[in-house]
Enzyme design. Structure first.
Site, PDB file in Angstrom:
ATOM      1  N   LYS A   1       0.846  -1.202   0.000  1.00  0.00           N
ATOM      2  CA  LYS A   1       0.000   0.000   0.000  1.00  0.00           C
ATOM      3  C   LYS A   1       0.881   1.251   0.000  1.00  0.00           C
ATOM      4  CE  LYS A   1      -0.240  -0.166   5.052  1.00  0.00           C
ATOM      5  NZ  LYS A   1      -1.074  -0.557   6.204  1.00  0.00           N
TER       6      LYS A   1
ATOM      7  N   TYR B   1      14.703  32.283   6.125  1.00  0.00           N
ATOM      8  CA  TYR B   1      13.604  33.113   6.607  1.00  0.00           C
ATOM      9  C   TYR B   1      13.821  33.500   8.068  1.00  0.00           C
ATOM     10  CZ  TYR B   1      10.806  31.908   2.501  1.00  0.00           C
ATOM     11  OH  TYR B   1      10.336  31.757   1.228  1.00  0.00           O
TER      12      TYR B   1
HETATM   13  C1  LIG Z   1      -0.469  -1.716   6.798  1.00  0.00           C
HETATM   14  C2  LIG Z   1      -1.198  -2.918   7.231  1.00  0.00           C
HETATM   15  C3  LIG Z   1      -0.512  -4.125   7.426  1.00  0.00           C
HETATM   16  C4  LIG Z   1       0.987  -4.217   7.375  1.00  0.00           C
HETATM   17  O1  LIG Z   1       1.443  -4.002   8.682  1.00  0.00           O
HETATM   18  P1  LIG Z   1       2.989  -3.760   8.999  1.00  0.00           P
HETATM   19  O2  LIG Z   1       3.021  -3.560  10.459  1.00  0.00           O
HETATM   20  O3  LIG Z   1       3.380  -2.552   8.228  1.00  0.00           O
HETATM   21  O4  LIG Z   1       3.692  -4.982   8.546  1.00  0.00           O
HETATM   22  C5  LIG Z   1      -1.245  -5.245   7.749  1.00  0.00           C
HETATM   23  N1  LIG Z   1      -2.593  -5.181   7.853  1.00  0.00           N
HETATM   24  C6  LIG Z   1      -3.274  -4.034   7.708  1.00  0.00           C
HETATM   25  C7  LIG Z   1      -4.748  -4.031   7.869  1.00  0.00           C
HETATM   26  C8  LIG Z   1      -2.606  -2.865   7.394  1.00  0.00           C
HETATM   27  O5  LIG Z   1      -3.294  -1.731   7.238  1.00  0.00           O
END
Ligand SMILES: *Cc1c(COP(=O)(O)O)cnc(C)c1O
Length: 366
Positions: free
Chosen positions: A35, A256
């Protein structure tokens, strides 16, 4: 070709190493969670590398993310868990993307289309972020079983997510596993026969053995975010080049409001990376590495650029600077996370589109 001003080198061998380590450690099939562009590392190359190293599932949030993986030729099962499920069901059905379903409304909206979409029913075992509340579960599994008998959907999975996996001894983990087992029993009593039951991400896969079940969903661990001391390797190194240098005299200021005051006459160097590229504006104690020497940030981080203090080092325009990553003497993603009071995940996903991703390290993943 002109070389880009800012490059995130992603070493896919590190991704493959991480997949192999975590598969061995968990002893069950592995879903590579790619993702958010594989946490900023490039979803397609990371997914290809992970599959070549033995991942048998892919996980994303949106169906569009899944379709991009399909277009790139990835054919393993893909689960998408956060989307407008009614709207994306047709695309999911034709690309054989599995959808997560958390509520009766979602179930009905998908089942009504009679596309035989593959679904994974999600139970809220205690995290209270997504999933079906425990007291609605009996009705959800009953309706899902009916829809499956009519051929309207296919229930492939039952799943949930741990809220305290990074503290393996926390009693919430045990309670969530128990709630999940109870939910599974109800699903089976309703006539469902899910092929895959899955409950945890990286931290749970390593630290909560009873949560591994049929599949572990590995996101952070894939790119080497190692919160659990599993021997994972970071994959990404962020480099840029010095664009300009100048001398600034003692007592003068930089940027700045002259927020960066120099106490002694010094050389300052301009780097073409700012908060739009993912350099957190609040990371005031940050430094970058020039041939292993630490150059502290001076003054404010601008949208597109930042100034660093090179002291009397012979820093020249065109010199490479390592902002983050694996080379000796460079800040690690954990350093940036500490400077910005956040987690490595946010540093990686914050890298902006002007940072060119360059993948190396595996033929199979080109
Ligand atoms: C992002 C996600 C994961 C992956 O988890 P990690 O701790 O990054 O390995 C697994 N399940 C769900 C529902 C997620 O949103």
């Amino acid at each position: 070709m002109r070389s880009p001003l800012a490059v995130a080198d992603v070493d896919l061998r590190a991704v493959q190493h991480n997949v192999q380590v975590l598969r061995l450690r968990a002893g069950v099939p592995l879903m590579a969670v790619v993702k958010a562009d594989a946490f900023g590392h490039g979803a397609v190359p990371v997914a290809k590398a992970a599959v070549a190293a033995g991942a048998t599932w892919l996980g994303v949030c949106r169906v569009d993310e899944a379709l991009a993986l399909r277009s790139a030729g990835l054919s393993v099962p893909i689960l998408a868990w956060l989307d407008d499920m009614a709207a994306v069901a047709p695309a999911a059905a034709s690309a054989e993307v599995h959808l997560s379903v958390s509520s009766l409304a979602e179930l009905e909206a998908v089942a009504r289309q009679r596309l035989a979409v593959r679904v994974h029913l999600k139970l809220d075992t205690g995290m209270h972020r997504a999933g079906c509340p425990v007291d609605r579960w009996v009705e959800l599994v009953a309706r899902a079983a009916r829809a499956e008998r009519l051929g309207a959907i296919r229930v492939v999975g039952v799943w949930s997510h741990l809220s305290h996996a990074s503290s393996p001894a926390d009693p919430h983990n045990r309670r969530q596993v128990e709630a999940f087992q109870a939910g599974l029993a109800l699903a089976e009593a309703a006539g469902l026969r899910p092929e895959v039951r899955h409950l945890c991400g990286t931290a749970g896969a390593v630290g909560v053995p009873e949560a591994r079940l049929d599949l572990v969903r590995i996101g952070a661990g894939l790119v080497g975010i190692d919160e659990v001391g599993a021997g994972l390797r970071p994959a990404l190194t962020l480099r840029t080049r010095v664009l300009q240098v100048r001398r600034v005299v003692a007592g003068d200021g930089v940027g700045y409001d002259h927020a960066g005051r120099v106490k002694r006459t010094t050389t300052v160097a301009l780097l073409p990376l700012g908060y739009a590229d993912g350099i957190p504006r609040c990371a005031r104690s940050a430094w970058v590495s020039w041939h292993g020497h630490r150059l502290p940030l001076l003054g404010r981080v601008s949208m597109d650029q930042v100034v660093v203090d090179a002291g009397d080092l012979p820093v020249r325009p065109g010199d490479e600077v390592v902002v983050l990553g694996r080379s000796a003497g460079a800040p690690r993603v954990e350093d940036w996370a500490r400077w910005a009071e956040t987690i490595p995940h946010e540093i990686y996903t914050g890298l902006g589109p002007r940072v060119v991703r360059a993948h190396t390290g595996t033929e199979g993943a080109q």
